[in-house]
Design a protein around this motif. Structure first.
Motif, PDB file in Angstrom:
ATOM      1  N   ILE A   1     -55.307  -3.131  19.285  1.00 37.01           N
ATOM      2  CA  ILE A   1     -54.937  -3.221  17.874  1.00 37.01           C
ATOM      3  C   ILE A   1     -54.776  -1.808  17.323  1.00 37.01           C
ATOM      4  O   ILE A   1     -55.697  -0.990  17.405  1.00 37.01           O
ATOM      5  N   GLU A   2     -53.599  -1.509  16.802  1.00 33.41           N
ATOM      6  CA  GLU A   2     -53.393  -0.238  16.110  1.00 33.41           C
ATOM      7  C   GLU A   2     -54.036  -0.344  14.729  1.00 33.41           C
ATOM      8  O   GLU A   2     -53.723  -1.264  13.969  1.00 33.41           O
ATOM      9  N   PRO A   3     -54.940   0.557  14.371  1.00 32.13           N
ATOM     10  CA  PRO A   3     -55.681   0.391  13.114  1.00 32.13           C
ATOM     11  C   PRO A   3     -54.826   0.636  11.873  1.00 32.13           C
ATOM     12  O   PRO A   3     -53.931   1.483  11.858  1.00 32.13           O
ATOM     13  N   ILE A   4     -55.125  -0.145  10.850  1.00 30.46           N
ATOM     14  CA  ILE A   4     -54.478  -0.012   9.541  1.00 30.46           C
ATOM     15  C   ILE A   4     -55.519   0.438   8.526  1.00 30.46           C
ATOM     16  O   ILE A   4     -56.630  -0.085   8.494  1.00 30.46           O
ATOM     17  N   GLU A   5     -55.142   1.360   7.667  1.00 31.24           N
ATOM     18  CA  GLU A   5     -55.948   1.736   6.518  1.00 31.24           C
ATOM     19  C   GLU A   5     -55.054   1.773   5.287  1.00 31.24           C
ATOM     20  O   GLU A   5     -53.831   1.934   5.409  1.00 31.24           O
ATOM     21  N   PRO A   6     -55.625   1.610   4.092  1.00 33.55           N
ATOM     22  CA  PRO A   6     -54.815   1.673   2.881  1.00 33.55           C
ATOM     23  C   PRO A   6     -53.989   2.958   2.818  1.00 33.55           C
ATOM     24  O   PRO A   6     -54.475   4.045   3.118  1.00 33.55           O
ATOM     25  N   GLY A   7     -52.722   2.800   2.471  1.00 27.83           N
ATOM     26  CA  GLY A   7     -51.811   3.924   2.399  1.00 27.83           C
ATOM     27  C   GLY A   7     -50.927   4.083   3.617  1.00 27.83           C
ATOM     28  O   GLY A   7     -49.918   4.793   3.566  1.00 27.83           O
ATOM     29  N   ASN A   8     -51.290   3.447   4.721  1.00 25.06           N
ATOM     30  CA  ASN A   8     -50.462   3.518   5.932  1.00 25.06           C
ATOM     31  C   ASN A   8     -49.142   2.791   5.722  1.00 25.06           C
ATOM     32  O   ASN A   8     -49.100   1.713   5.129  1.00 25.06           O
ATOM     33  N   THR A   9     -48.062   3.398   6.222  1.00 25.80           N
ATOM     34  CA  THR A   9     -46.766   2.727   6.259  1.00 25.80           C
ATOM     35  C   THR A   9     -46.530   2.240   7.675  1.00 25.80           C
ATOM     36  O   THR A   9     -46.543   3.013   8.624  1.00 25.80           O
ATOM     37  N   LEU A  10     -46.322   0.947   7.816  1.00 26.08           N
ATOM     38  CA  LEU A  10     -46.118   0.333   9.118  1.00 26.08           C
ATOM     39  C   LEU A  10     -44.634   0.338   9.474  1.00 26.08           C
ATOM     40  O   LEU A  10     -43.777   0.558   8.616  1.00 26.08           O
ATOM     41  N   PRO A  11     -44.309   0.101  10.742  1.00 28.11           N
ATOM     42  CA  PRO A  11     -42.895  -0.041  11.110  1.00 28.11           C
ATOM     43  C   PRO A  11     -42.221  -1.089  10.230  1.00 28.11           C
ATOM     44  O   PRO A  11     -42.820  -2.105   9.869  1.00 28.11           O
ATOM     45  N   GLY A  12     -40.971  -0.812   9.868  1.00 23.75           N
ATOM     46  CA  GLY A  12     -40.254  -1.710   8.972  1.00 23.75           C
ATOM     47  C   GLY A  12     -40.459  -1.395   7.505  1.00 23.75           C
ATOM     48  O   GLY A  12     -39.888  -2.055   6.644  1.00 23.75           O
ATOM     49  N   GLY A  13     -41.292  -0.382   7.196  1.00 24.44           N
ATOM     50  CA  GLY A  13     -41.476   0.038   5.811  1.00 24.44           C
ATOM     51  C   GLY A  13     -42.538  -0.718   5.043  1.00 24.44           C
ATOM     52  O   GLY A  13     -42.703  -0.497   3.836  1.00 24.44           O
TER      53      GLY A  13
END
Length: 210
Positions: free
Chosen positions: A111-123
């Protein structure tokens, strides 16, 4: 996991959801047995958010999924692991989600970690909800929509914020901050899934759901 498919809802071209009976639901649960998962086409990506896999008898779902296979699987909250392993392995998708999980519900796939403010692929952009539950709501700019895991719930026809001990101190300010985004509706997992901006604003003025 595997749940019984109840309904598919097309919201906008490239944005649809499916409602599935949660296989782990029990009579003492404080939420309805039917929950929501989302599919979104974002740029060149096709993302499934908090997906539950319907059983194999749901031909209409699996034909649609196989015709346009997902490239991303996104988990918005530690206890929404659901079927991330199944979808990643079936479609060779990349998974994103929290950097922490419950000890008895840890995904097997990377799992690639997500944190607030991250922009994921696809915008798509991960947001901060102030609730301290390690949830990252997801802003979909091209659809003017925000996806939530458990920050909100629908009860008796009304959208409500799910309670935390620090509702006034942290949560309200974080959710008011999201009003700076030009969203027109939100999608939630529990209860009636689609709510407009006015309902969101009204929920912030109501007592949280206990």
């Amino acid at each position: 996991m595997r749940g019984t498919l109840e309904k598919i809802i097309d919201l906008l071209p490239g944005l649809w959801l499916w409602r599935t009976r949660h296989p782990h639901w029990t009579d003492d649960a404080d939420w309805d047995p039917v929950v929501t998962s989302v599919c979104v086409h974002a740029g060149e990506e096709i993302a499934l958010i908090d997906p539950i896999a319907p059983d194999q008898s749901a031909d209409v779902f699996w034909k649609r999924m196989d015709a346009e296979p997902p490239t991303l699987i996104i988990v918005l909250k530690p206890d929404h692991v659901r079927d991330v392993d199944f979808f990643v392995e079936r479609y060779h998708a990349t998974a994103y989600g929290p950097y922490l999980f419950w000890r008895n519900d840890i995904p097997k796939v990377r799992i690639e970690p997500i944190e607030p403010g991250n922009t994921l692929p696809g915008g798509m952009v991960a947001l901060y909800d102030g609730r301290g539950r390690n949830e990252t709501p997801l802003w979909l700019p091209q659809y003017q929509a925000i996806l939530f895991a458990d920050a909100f719930t629908e009860r008796q026809g009304k959208l409500r914020v799910w309670s935390t001990p620090w509702h006034k101190e942290r949560v309200l300010s974080a959710l008011h901050k999201l009003l700076e985004l030009p969203f027109q509706f939100i999608i939630i997992s529990h209860g009636q899934p689609i709510h407009d901006r006015a309902e969101y604003e009204h929920a912030l003025e109501c007592p949280p759901w206990p």
